[in-house]
Design a protein around this motif. Structure first.
Motif, PDB file in Angstrom:
ATOM      1  N   SER A  51       0.841  -1.203   0.000  1.00 36.65           N
ATOM      2  CA  SER A  51       0.000   0.000   0.000  1.00 36.65           C
ATOM      3  C   SER A  51       0.878   1.255   0.000  1.00 36.65           C
ATOM      4  CB  SER A  51      -0.959  -0.012   1.183  1.00 36.65           C
ATOM      5  OG  SER A  51      -0.256   0.053   2.386  1.00 36.65           O
ATOM      6  N   SER A  52       2.013   1.246   0.712  1.00 34.56           N
ATOM      7  CA  SER A  52       2.902   2.420   0.684  1.00 34.56           C
ATOM      8  C   SER A  52       3.549   2.564  -0.690  1.00 34.56           C
ATOM      9  CB  SER A  52       3.955   2.345   1.785  1.00 34.56           C
ATOM     10  OG  SER A  52       4.838   1.263   1.552  1.00 34.56           O
ATOM     11  N   LEU A  53       3.893   1.446  -1.335  1.00 33.42           N
ATOM     12  CA  LEU A  53       4.439   1.495  -2.686  1.00 33.42           C
ATOM     13  C   LEU A  53       3.388   2.025  -3.663  1.00 33.42           C
ATOM     14  CD1 LEU A  53       6.556  -1.769  -3.086  1.00 33.42           C
ATOM     15  CD2 LEU A  53       7.369   0.566  -3.231  1.00 33.42           C
ATOM     16  N   GLU A  54       2.160   1.634  -3.459  1.00 37.91           N
ATOM     17  CA  GLU A  54       1.073   2.101  -4.317  1.00 37.91           C
ATOM     18  C   GLU A  54       0.917   3.612  -4.173  1.00 37.91           C
ATOM     19  OE1 GLU A  54      -3.645   1.017  -5.171  1.00 37.91           O
ATOM     20  OE2 GLU A  54      -2.650   0.173  -3.428  1.00 37.91           O
ATOM     21  N   GLN A  55       0.999   4.110  -2.935  1.00 37.78           N
ATOM     22  CA  GLN A  55       0.917   5.554  -2.714  1.00 37.78           C
ATOM     23  C   GLN A  55       2.095   6.268  -3.399  1.00 37.78           C
ATOM     24  OE1 GLN A  55      -1.456   7.364  -1.252  1.00 37.78           O
ATOM     25  NE2 GLN A  55      -2.650   5.470  -0.956  1.00 37.78           N
ATOM     26  N   ALA A  56       3.266   5.657  -3.276  1.00 36.67           N
ATOM     27  CA  ALA A  56       4.453   6.254  -3.924  1.00 36.67           C
ATOM     28  C   ALA A  56       4.303   6.241  -5.440  1.00 36.67           C
ATOM     29  CB  ALA A  56       5.716   5.517  -3.515  1.00 36.67           C
ATOM     30  N   ALA A  57       3.722   5.149  -5.977  1.00 38.18           N
ATOM     31  CA  ALA A  57       3.504   5.058  -7.430  1.00 38.18           C
ATOM     32  C   ALA A  57       2.514   6.121  -7.870  1.00 38.18           C
ATOM     33  CB  ALA A  57       3.013   3.667  -7.808  1.00 38.18           C
ATOM     34  N   TYR A  58       1.470   6.399  -7.102  1.00 42.02           N
ATOM     35  CA  TYR A  58       0.508   7.453  -7.460  1.00 42.02           C
ATOM     36  C   TYR A  58       1.196   8.824  -7.450  1.00 42.02           C
ATOM     37  CZ  TYR A  58      -3.569   4.336  -7.213  1.00 42.02           C
ATOM     38  OH  TYR A  58      -4.485   3.346  -7.444  1.00 42.02           O
ATOM     39  N   LYS A  59       2.046   9.053  -6.450  1.00 37.11           N
ATOM     40  CA  LYS A  59       2.760  10.324  -6.366  1.00 37.11           C
ATOM     41  C   LYS A  59       3.712  10.479  -7.567  1.00 37.11           C
ATOM     42  CE  LYS A  59       2.711  10.963  -1.372  1.00 37.11           C
ATOM     43  NZ  LYS A  59       3.515  10.997  -0.147  1.00 37.11           N
ATOM     44  N   LEU A  60       4.383   9.383  -7.886  1.00 39.96           N
ATOM     45  CA  LEU A  60       5.316   9.399  -9.018  1.00 39.96           C
ATOM     46  C   LEU A  60       4.572   9.641 -10.334  1.00 39.96           C
ATOM     47  CD1 LEU A  60       8.326   9.001  -9.781  1.00 39.96           C
ATOM     48  CD2 LEU A  60       7.788   6.600 -10.100  1.00 39.96           C
ATOM     49  N   ASP A  61       3.410   9.038 -10.437  1.00 38.58           N
ATOM     50  CA  ASP A  61       2.598   9.222 -11.642  1.00 38.58           C
ATOM     51  C   ASP A  61       2.154  10.686 -11.745  1.00 38.58           C
ATOM     52  OD1 ASP A  61       1.221   8.318 -13.967  1.00 38.58           O
ATOM     53  OD2 ASP A  61      -0.658   8.263 -12.806  1.00 38.58           O
ATOM     54  N   GLY A  62       1.712  11.232 -10.606  1.00 38.70           N
ATOM     55  CA  GLY A  62       1.305  12.641 -10.609  1.00 38.70           C
ATOM     56  C   GLY A  62       2.484  13.550 -10.957  1.00 38.70           C
ATOM     57  N   TYR A  63       3.672  13.277 -10.393  1.00 39.77           N
ATOM     58  CA  TYR A  63       4.844  14.086 -10.664  1.00 39.77           C
ATOM     59  C   TYR A  63       5.268  13.966 -12.134  1.00 39.77           C
ATOM     60  CZ  TYR A  63       9.463  16.067 -10.112  1.00 39.77           C
ATOM     61  OH  TYR A  63      10.581  16.852 -10.245  1.00 39.77           O
ATOM     62  N   SER A  64       5.175  12.751 -12.698  1.00 45.38           N
ATOM     63  CA  SER A  64       5.549  12.557 -14.102  1.00 45.38           C
ATOM     64  C   SER A  64       4.573  13.290 -15.018  1.00 45.38           C
ATOM     65  CB  SER A  64       5.624  11.081 -14.464  1.00 45.38           C
ATOM     66  OG  SER A  64       4.369  10.483 -14.381  1.00 45.38           O
ATOM     67  N   LYS A  65       3.305  13.371 -14.654  1.00 44.38           N
ATOM     68  CA  LYS A  65       2.313  14.093 -15.453  1.00 44.38           C
ATOM     69  C   LYS A  65       2.628  15.586 -15.420  1.00 44.38           C
ATOM     70  CE  LYS A  65      -1.506  10.885 -15.276  1.00 44.38           C
ATOM     71  NZ  LYS A  65      -2.864  10.633 -14.816  1.00 44.38           N
ATOM     72  N   LYS A  66       3.052  16.092 -14.269  1.00 44.61           N
ATOM     73  CA  LYS A  66       3.423  17.496 -14.164  1.00 44.61           C
ATOM     74  C   LYS A  66       4.666  17.778 -15.029  1.00 44.61           C
ATOM     75  CE  LYS A  66       1.713  18.494  -9.553  1.00 44.61           C
ATOM     76  NZ  LYS A  66       2.098  18.838  -8.190  1.00 44.61           N
ATOM     77  N   LEU A  67       5.640  16.882 -14.968  1.00 48.19           N
ATOM     78  CA  LEU A  67       6.867  17.047 -15.769  1.00 48.19           C
ATOM     79  C   LEU A  67       6.540  17.024 -17.263  1.00 48.19           C
ATOM     80  CD1 LEU A  67       9.688  14.961 -14.074  1.00 48.19           C
ATOM     81  CD2 LEU A  67       9.706  17.370 -14.562  1.00 48.19           C
ATOM     82  N   GLU A  68       5.661  16.166 -17.628  1.00 48.18           N
ATOM     83  CA  GLU A  68       5.275  16.055 -19.035  1.00 48.18           C
ATOM     84  C   GLU A  68       4.587  17.348 -19.482  1.00 48.18           C
ATOM     85  OE1 GLU A  68       2.601  13.204 -21.960  1.00 48.18           O
ATOM     86  OE2 GLU A  68       2.786  12.692 -19.850  1.00 48.18           O
ATOM     87  N   ALA A  69       3.732  17.839 -18.616  1.00 47.47           N
ATOM     88  CA  ALA A  69       3.036  19.078 -18.962  1.00 47.47           C
ATOM     89  C   ALA A  69       4.059  20.217 -19.098  1.00 47.47           C
ATOM     90  CB  ALA A  69       1.995  19.413 -17.920  1.00 47.47           C
ATOM     91  N   ARG A  70       5.066  20.347 -18.261  1.00 40.77           N
ATOM     92  CA  ARG A  70       6.098  21.380 -18.338  1.00 40.77           C
ATOM     93  C   ARG A  70       6.945  21.202 -19.605  1.00 40.77           C
ATOM     94  NH1 ARG A  70       8.984  22.261 -12.591  1.00 40.77           N
ATOM     95  NH2 ARG A  70       7.268  23.384 -11.665  1.00 40.77           N
ATOM     96  N   PHE A  71       7.264  19.980 -19.890  1.00 40.16           N
ATOM     97  CA  PHE A  71       8.068  19.704 -21.066  1.00 40.16           C
ATOM     98  C   PHE A  71       7.334  20.112 -22.330  1.00 40.16           C
ATOM     99  CE2 PHE A  71       9.603  16.792 -24.363  1.00 40.16           C
ATOM    100  CZ  PHE A  71      10.900  17.152 -24.380  1.00 40.16           C
ATOM    101  N   LYS A  72       6.057  19.910 -22.367  1.00 40.72           N
ATOM    102  CA  LYS A  72       5.261  20.294 -23.533  1.00 40.72           C
ATOM    103  C   LYS A  72       5.175  21.807 -23.623  1.00 40.72           C
ATOM    104  CE  LYS A  72       2.439  16.239 -24.156  1.00 40.72           C
ATOM    105  NZ  LYS A  72       1.159  15.658 -24.224  1.00 40.72           N
ATOM    106  N   LYS A  73       5.133  22.499 -22.510  1.00 37.81           N
ATOM    107  CA  LYS A  73       5.104  23.962 -22.513  1.00 37.81           C
ATOM    108  C   LYS A  73       6.428  24.497 -23.049  1.00 37.81           C
ATOM    109  CE  LYS A  73       2.108  25.489 -18.833  1.00 37.81           C
ATOM    110  NZ  LYS A  73       2.055  26.115 -17.568  1.00 37.81           N
TER     111      LYS A  73
END
Length: 187
Positions: free
Chosen positions: A161-183
């Protein structure tokens, strides 16, 4: 000698009185002959017994001979009936008591059989409860032996469950990075 003659006639009258009374009461049984007195062979017919009034038994004389007891002579014919009735009563009472005792014995036998069956049922229940207790103890021992593994499973579940939470955070962070990279790429 005259007194002896009076006593003899009184004895003869006393002996005839019960025979005359029974002949008057039961005319059918008086035709068979006289068995009441051995000194007299004369038997009165039922008509003669009805015509002559029965002589009342005289009270015993108080002389040196002891007198005559008429009560015993009147009671003697009833004794065989009383003896038969008593015998019959005792036989029936014995049958009744035997039946009562037999019924009581049968009740005790039934109670004894019921106690034996109940005892057997309790022994079976005791065996069943011993088996259940033994099986429960075995299950408790197996559970105790599995407890470390269950604890490890719980720890793994927490880690997952802690790994799952970390994976969700990582997914959210990667989505933010992707959005910045596209900008940055659009500029």
């Amino acid at each position: 000698m005259a007194a002896i003659g009076d006593e003899a006639s009184a004895m003869d009258n006393i002996a005839r009185a019960p025979a005359a009374q029974s002949a008057a009461l039961n005319p059918a049984s008086s035709g068979g002959g006289g068995s009441g007195s051995g000194s007299s062979s004369h038997v009165e017919a039922p008509e003669e017994a009805a015509a002559t009034p029965p002589v009342a038994p005289k009270k015993p004389h108080t002389n040196s001979d002891g007198g005559v007891e008429t009560a015993e002579e009147a009671v003697e014919p009833a004794e065989p009936d009383i003896n038969e009735l008593c015998t019959d009563m005792f036989e029936k009472m014995a049958i009744f008591l035997q039946g009562e005792l037999t019924a009581t014995c049968e009740d005790y036998r039934l109670l004894e059989n019921m106690n034996k069956l109940t005892s057997l049922k309790y022994m079976e229940m005791k065996d069943i409860s011993i088996n259940i207790s033994r099986n429960l103890q075995d299950l408790n021992n197996k559970y105790a032996s599995l407890q470390p593994y269950l604890d490890q499973i719980n720890q793994i579940e927490e880690q997952v469950s802690s790994l799952e939470q970390a994976a969700y955070k990582l997914d959210g962070y990667s989505k933010k990075l992707e959005a910045r990279f596209k900008k940055l790429e659009k500029r």
